[in-house]
Design an enzyme around this catalytic site. Structure first.
Site, PDB file in Angstrom:
ATOM      1  N   ALA A 138       0.716  -1.233  -0.059  1.00  0.00           N
ATOM      2  CA  ALA A 138      -0.040   0.114  -0.052  1.00  0.00           C
ATOM      3  C   ALA A 138       0.767   1.215  -0.047  1.00  0.00           C
ATOM      4  O   ALA A 138       2.066   1.302   0.492  1.00  0.00           O
ATOM      5  CB  ALA A 138      -0.902  -0.006   1.226  1.00  0.00           C
ATOM      6  N   GLY A 168       0.550  -5.089   0.967  1.00  0.00           N
ATOM      7  CA  GLY A 168      -0.699  -5.081   0.119  1.00  0.00           C
ATOM      8  C   GLY A 168      -0.466  -5.784  -1.199  1.00  0.00           C
ATOM      9  O   GLY A 168      -1.340  -6.351  -1.485  1.00  0.00           O
ATOM     10  N   GLU A 174      -1.010  -9.452  -0.143  1.00  0.00           N
ATOM     11  CA  GLU A 174      -2.332  -9.772  -0.062  1.00  0.00           C
ATOM     12  C   GLU A 174      -3.022  -9.654  -1.498  1.00  0.00           C
ATOM     13  O   GLU A 174      -4.153 -10.458  -1.237  1.00  0.00           O
ATOM     14  CB  GLU A 174      -2.745  -8.477   1.086  1.00  0.00           C
ATOM     15  CG  GLU A 174      -2.231  -8.642   2.245  1.00  0.00           C
ATOM     16  CD  GLU A 174      -2.566  -7.189   3.340  1.00  0.00           C
ATOM     17  OE1 GLU A 174      -2.277  -6.105   2.884  1.00  0.00           O
ATOM     18  OE2 GLU A 174      -3.083  -7.439   4.240  1.00  0.00           O
ATOM     19  N   GLU A 190       4.564  -5.040   7.177  1.00  0.00           N
ATOM     20  CA  GLU A 190       3.495  -3.999   8.026  1.00  0.00           C
ATOM     21  C   GLU A 190       4.035  -3.628   9.550  1.00  0.00           C
ATOM     22  O   GLU A 190       4.159  -2.574   9.899  1.00  0.00           O
ATOM     23  CB  GLU A 190       2.070  -4.310   7.981  1.00  0.00           C
ATOM     24  CG  GLU A 190       1.432  -4.336   6.893  1.00  0.00           C
ATOM     25  CD  GLU A 190       1.416  -5.456   5.860  1.00  0.00           C
ATOM     26  OE1 GLU A 190       2.265  -6.574   6.257  1.00  0.00           O
ATOM     27  OE2 GLU A 190       0.746  -5.586   4.793  1.00  0.00           O
TER      28      GLU A 190
HETATM   29  C1  HXC Z   1       4.935   4.305  -1.539  1.00  0.00           C
HETATM   30  C2  HXC Z   1       6.740   3.476  -2.323  1.00  0.00           C
HETATM   31  C3  HXC Z   1       6.303   2.172  -1.962  1.00  0.00           C
HETATM   32  C4  HXC Z   1       5.208   2.005  -0.979  1.00  0.00           C
HETATM   33  C5  HXC Z   1       8.119   1.852  -3.061  1.00  0.00           C
HETATM   34  N1  HXC Z   1       8.058   3.195  -3.120  1.00  0.00           N
HETATM   35  N2  HXC Z   1       7.352   1.264  -2.172  1.00  0.00           N
HETATM   36  N3  HXC Z   1       6.137   4.441  -2.185  1.00  0.00           N
HETATM   37  N4  HXC Z   1       4.620   3.125  -1.024  1.00  0.00           N
HETATM   38  N5  HXC Z   1       4.977   0.921  -0.520  1.00  0.00           N
HETATM   39  C6  HXC Z   1       8.720   4.365  -3.776  1.00  0.00           C
HETATM   40  C7  HXC Z   1       9.770   4.611  -3.267  1.00  0.00           C
HETATM   41  O1  HXC Z   1       9.421   5.689  -2.394  1.00  0.00           O
HETATM   42  C8  HXC Z   1      10.592   5.229  -4.255  1.00  0.00           C
HETATM   43  O2  HXC Z   1      10.220   6.525  -4.508  1.00  0.00           O
HETATM   44  C9  HXC Z   1      10.430   4.415  -5.581  1.00  0.00           C
HETATM   45  O3  HXC Z   1       9.079   3.505  -4.985  1.00  0.00           O
HETATM   46  C10 HXC Z   1      11.289   3.431  -5.690  1.00  0.00           C
HETATM   47  O4  HXC Z   1      11.505   2.583  -4.583  1.00  0.00           O
HETATM   48  P1  HXC Z   1      13.021   2.465  -3.898  1.00  0.00           P
HETATM   49  O5  HXC Z   1      12.749   2.478  -2.296  1.00  0.00           O
HETATM   50  O6  HXC Z   1      14.180   3.553  -4.143  1.00  0.00           O
HETATM   51  O7  HXC Z   1      13.664   1.028  -4.398  1.00  0.00           O
HETATM   52  P2  HXC Z   1      14.556  -0.074  -3.739  1.00  0.00           P
HETATM   53  O8  HXC Z   1      15.716   0.861  -3.053  1.00  0.00           O
HETATM   54  O9  HXC Z   1      14.729  -0.896  -4.789  1.00  0.00           O
HETATM   55  O10 HXC Z   1      13.665  -0.327  -2.728  1.00  0.00           O
HETATM   56  C11 HXC Z   1      12.407  -1.333  -2.873  1.00  0.00           C
HETATM   57  C12 HXC Z   1      11.741  -1.504  -1.747  1.00  0.00           C
HETATM   58  C13 HXC Z   1      11.367  -0.522  -0.945  1.00  0.00           C
HETATM   59  C14 HXC Z   1      12.496  -2.865  -0.953  1.00  0.00           C
HETATM   60  C15 HXC Z   1      10.302  -2.337  -2.314  1.00  0.00           C
HETATM   61  O11 HXC Z   1      10.928   0.705  -1.828  1.00  0.00           O
HETATM   62  C16 HXC Z   1      10.470  -0.581   0.199  1.00  0.00           C
HETATM   63  O12 HXC Z   1      10.829  -1.067   1.221  1.00  0.00           O
HETATM   64  N6  HXC Z   1       9.086  -0.044  -0.149  1.00  0.00           N
HETATM   65  C17 HXC Z   1       8.255  -0.290   1.059  1.00  0.00           C
HETATM   66  C18 HXC Z   1       7.780  -1.785   1.184  1.00  0.00           C
HETATM   67  C19 HXC Z   1       6.783  -2.040   2.067  1.00  0.00           C
HETATM   68  O13 HXC Z   1       6.871  -1.838   3.461  1.00  0.00           O
HETATM   69  N7  HXC Z   1       5.351  -2.327   1.823  1.00  0.00           N
HETATM   70  C20 HXC Z   1       4.452  -2.413   2.974  1.00  0.00           C
HETATM   71  C21 HXC Z   1       3.487  -1.439   3.067  1.00  0.00           C
HETATM   72  S1  HXC Z   1       2.220  -1.354   4.103  1.00  0.00           S
HETATM   73  P3  HXC Z   1      10.922   7.889  -4.896  1.00  0.00           P
HETATM   74  O14 HXC Z   1       9.937   8.813  -5.083  1.00  0.00           O
HETATM   75  O15 HXC Z   1      11.823   7.986  -3.745  1.00  0.00           O
HETATM   76  O16 HXC Z   1      11.847   7.452  -6.231  1.00  0.00           O
HETATM   77  C22 HXC Z   1       1.017  -2.385   3.393  1.00  0.00           C
HETATM   78  C23 HXC Z   1      -0.200  -2.343   4.056  1.00  0.00           C
HETATM   79  C24 HXC Z   1      -1.481  -2.814   3.536  1.00  0.00           C
HETATM   80  O17 HXC Z   1       1.108  -2.471   2.370  1.00  0.00           O
HETATM   81  C25 HXC Z   1      -2.802  -2.802   4.146  1.00  0.00           C
HETATM   82  C26 HXC Z   1      -3.230  -1.399   4.044  1.00  0.00           C
HETATM   83  C27 HXC Z   1      -4.611  -1.059   4.510  1.00  0.00           C
END
Ligand code: HXC
Length: 264
Positions: free
Chosen positions: A69, A114, A117, A137
């Protein structure tokens, strides 16, 4: 069919369609707009289901299926907005389950939070060697909200699911396959999409009515006791004997010819 979506794309080719989340710069992160468009698109597909025999769900680009998400959008949500956001994503996940044809999630790269999921709400998951799954999360002070606390246990068992959700650790594709989360692994995204299309082709040679009935009975049984689930199965087993496809399939067997199913 509305095709004026900004964050998703839908391409139909013959009996099958490919639905992609298309926010490559954010690794296809799911914000409210993506979910609103997915909800509209899947509702339309459900209403016009006669045109389709299968769907592939994937993410644009080579790096990610869906990296979760949208954390930026979530960071300023009120509790009420967060609740509504979870319900919206859950509605989308239920629509995948309600489609009367199979949906294969094709995962390349990140399928986190997400993303994992949404993949789990499809009928089964194909993945590339680069796929990485996880429910991270708790590392953000959150819990899964698009069905992860419910569906992961059902797919890989409660203990495995708890270990993954509590640690938030990433799972490489070999482990995901061993856990039963992933059904088949492919070398490249192209191979995976080709493999998924072949599988949908094999499925669509069978009775579409029988396949959609099996899907809904299996999904319904997931939430029932074994005794209740068996009752649902017997009810639908009886009902399918009123169908053209059942008569055609059994006649074709006895007449030693290929069945010509109509889906009715
Ligand atoms: C918003 C995101 C994102 C996310 C990546 N990006 N994941 N933006 N939400 N979930 C964006 C980054 O900010 C970045 O934007 C661009 O995508 C590229 O990502 P990088 O981090 O530069 O790439 P990399 O170094 O290769 O790392 C990849 C990654 C990392 C390991 C996937 O991006 C990461 O940890 N993302 C978050 C993963 C996460 O925690 N997901 C769960 C979310 S909670 P910019 O603008 O800087 O280029 C969830 C809850 C669900 O999903 C339920 C909700 C109700």
């Amino acid at each position: 069919m509305n095709t004026k979506f900004e964050t998703i794309t839908l391409e139909q080719s013959g009996d099958f369609a490919t639905l992609s989340v298309s926010r490559e710069k954010s690794l296809n992160a799911l914000n409210a707009q993506v979910h609103t468009e997915l909800k509209e698109c899947l509702t339309q597909l459900k209403e016009n289901a006669d045109n389709l025999r299968g769907l592939i769900f994937t993410g644009a680009g080579d790096k990610a299926f869906i990296a979760g998400a949208d954390i930026v959008e979530m960071s300023s949500m009120t509790p009420e907005q967060a609740f509504n956001f979870a319900v919206l994503g859950q509605d989308v996940s239920l629509l995948f389950e309600e489609l009367p044809f199979p949906v294969i999630a094709c995962v390349n790269g990140f399928a986190l939070g997400g993303g994992c999921e949404m993949a789990m709400s499809c009928d089964f998951i194909y993945a590339t060697e680069t796929a990485l799954f996880g429910q991270p999360e708790v590392k953000l002070g959150l819990i899964p909200g698009f069905g992860g606390t419910q569906r992961l246990s059902k797919l890989i068992g409660r203990n495995n699911a708890k270990e993954l959700i509590y640690t938030g650790r990433n799972v490489k594709v070999d482990e995901a396959k061993q856990l039963g989360l992933v059904v088949k692994v492919f070398a490249t995204k192209e191979d995976m999409l080709e493999g998924a299309t072949k599988t949908l082709g094999k499925i669509s040679a069978n009775s579409p009515l029988a396949v959609s009935t099996a899907k809904s009975v299996m999904n319904e049984g997931n939430d029932l006791t074994i005794a209740e689930g068996l009752k649902v199965e017997a009810k639908h087993f009886g009902e399918i004997f009123t169908s053209y496809d059942m008569k055609e399939g059994t006649s074709a067997f006895t007449e030693k010819r290929k069945a010509n199913f109509k889906g009715e």
